[in-house]
Enzyme design. Structure first.
Site, PDB file in Angstrom:
ATOM      1  N   GLY A 176       0.818  -1.200   0.000  1.00 22.52           N
ATOM      2  CA  GLY A 176       0.000   0.000   0.000  1.00 22.52           C
ATOM      3  C   GLY A 176       0.853   1.250   0.000  1.00 22.52           C
ATOM      4  N   ARG A 177       0.214   2.327  -0.436  1.00 19.44           N
ATOM      5  CA  ARG A 177       0.909   3.607  -0.487  1.00 19.44           C
ATOM      6  C   ARG A 177      -0.142   4.701  -0.402  1.00 19.44           C
ATOM      7  NH1 ARG A 177       5.870   4.352  -2.891  1.00 19.44           N
ATOM      8  NH2 ARG A 177       6.481   6.497  -3.084  1.00 19.44           N
ATOM      9  N   VAL A 220       3.313   1.080   2.882  1.00 19.57           N
ATOM     10  CA  VAL A 220       3.130  -0.080   3.742  1.00 19.57           C
ATOM     11  C   VAL A 220       3.687  -1.311   3.045  1.00 19.57           C
ATOM     12  CG1 VAL A 220       1.481  -1.484   5.030  1.00 19.57           C
ATOM     13  CG2 VAL A 220       1.056   0.968   4.729  1.00 19.57           C
ATOM     14  N   GLY A 244      -0.732   9.155   0.954  1.00 20.23           N
ATOM     15  CA  GLY A 244      -0.126  10.475   0.949  1.00 20.23           C
ATOM     16  C   GLY A 244       0.974  10.635   1.975  1.00 20.23           C
ATOM     17  N   MET A 245       0.909   9.868   3.063  1.00 19.29           N
ATOM     18  CA  MET A 245       1.879  10.019   4.137  1.00 19.29           C
ATOM     19  C   MET A 245       2.875   8.874   4.228  1.00 19.29           C
ATOM     20  SD  MET A 245       1.019  10.488   8.125  1.00 19.29           S
ATOM     21  CE  MET A 245       2.003  11.603   9.074  1.00 19.29           C
ATOM     22  N   LYS A 247       4.499   0.130   8.224  1.00 16.83           N
ATOM     23  CA  LYS A 247       4.260   1.431   7.589  1.00 16.83           C
ATOM     24  C   LYS A 247       5.451   2.336   7.858  1.00 16.83           C
ATOM     25  CE  LYS A 247       0.866   5.127   7.100  1.00 16.83           C
ATOM     26  NZ  LYS A 247      -0.487   5.577   7.467  1.00 16.83           N
ATOM     27  N   ASP A 260      -9.263   9.787   7.717  1.00 19.99           N
ATOM     28  CA  ASP A 260      -8.997   9.342   6.345  1.00 19.99           C
ATOM     29  C   ASP A 260      -9.755   8.039   6.053  1.00 19.99           C
ATOM     30  OD1 ASP A 260      -7.888   9.574   3.794  1.00 19.99           O
ATOM     31  OD2 ASP A 260      -6.080   8.466   4.334  1.00 19.99           O
TER      32      ASP A 260
END
Length: 181
Positions: free
Chosen positions: A28-29, A35, A31-32, A50, A143
């Site tokens: 996963g990816r 993972v 904005g912050m 993460k 989020d």
């Protein structure tokens, strides 16, 4: 392990290990952060790791937001919320180690086809219970979206089988437990 790259603004860092974690693949990816599916070699378990996208060049505001995210999530113990195992820094790079969820994200499931109204309602109910649990403890997700709802495959030894949702109309037929990450 395959070599993994992540970075921002054209900078890339090559990783296949991060402290005690062997990085298996990027899962996963946002904005912050990014993972990874990783193996915690000290505890011999699969985790979701993460890392902050800006790595060791993160500014104080990013570091504070990341730390607050970790401590807020770690304070919640609910079957519909992904558990956080650890928050720490290695070489000035913060990380969060959390349970690895074997399953799919809700957005990946929806991309394969629509859910029935009953299935959608069941998932929404489980997510709402998890979010309500967090809200009663003064924590707001900030989020919440389909990519942050994971549908964990339920096994016969799951401690909360009653929290599962049966999906039959999607390509991912089976029993899943929605979990907020």
């Amino acid at each position: 392990a395959e070599r993994l790259f992540f970075g921002r603004l054209g900078r890339s860092t090559q990783l296949d290990r991060f402290g005690q974690h062997e990085l298996v693949s990027q899962i996963g990816r946002g904005g912050m952060g990014v993972v990874f599916r990783a193996v915690d070699t000290r505890l011999n378990r699969l985790v979701a790791l993460k890392l902050i996208l800006t790595g060791n060049s993160a500014d104080e505001e990013e570091l504070t937001r990341f730390r607050i995210e970790a401590s807020s999530a770690a304070s919640l113990d609910h079957p519909g919320i992904v558990p956080v195992y650890e928050y720490d820094m290695i070489d000035d790079r913060p990380f969060i180690a959390m349970a690895f969820i074997d399953g799919i994200s809700l957005d990946a499931g929806l991309a394969k086809g629509p859910l029935s109204p009953a299935e959608a309602a069941e998932i929404l109910l489980r997510v709402a219970r998890a979010v309500e649990f967090a809200h009663h403890r003064g924590i707001v997700h900030r989020d919440l979206k389909p990519s942050n709802v994971l549908l964990a495959r339920v096994s016969s030894h799951d401690p909360h089988p009653g929290d599962s949702v049966s999906l039959s109309t999607s390509e991912y037929a089976g029993h899943y437990q929605p979990k907020v990450v």
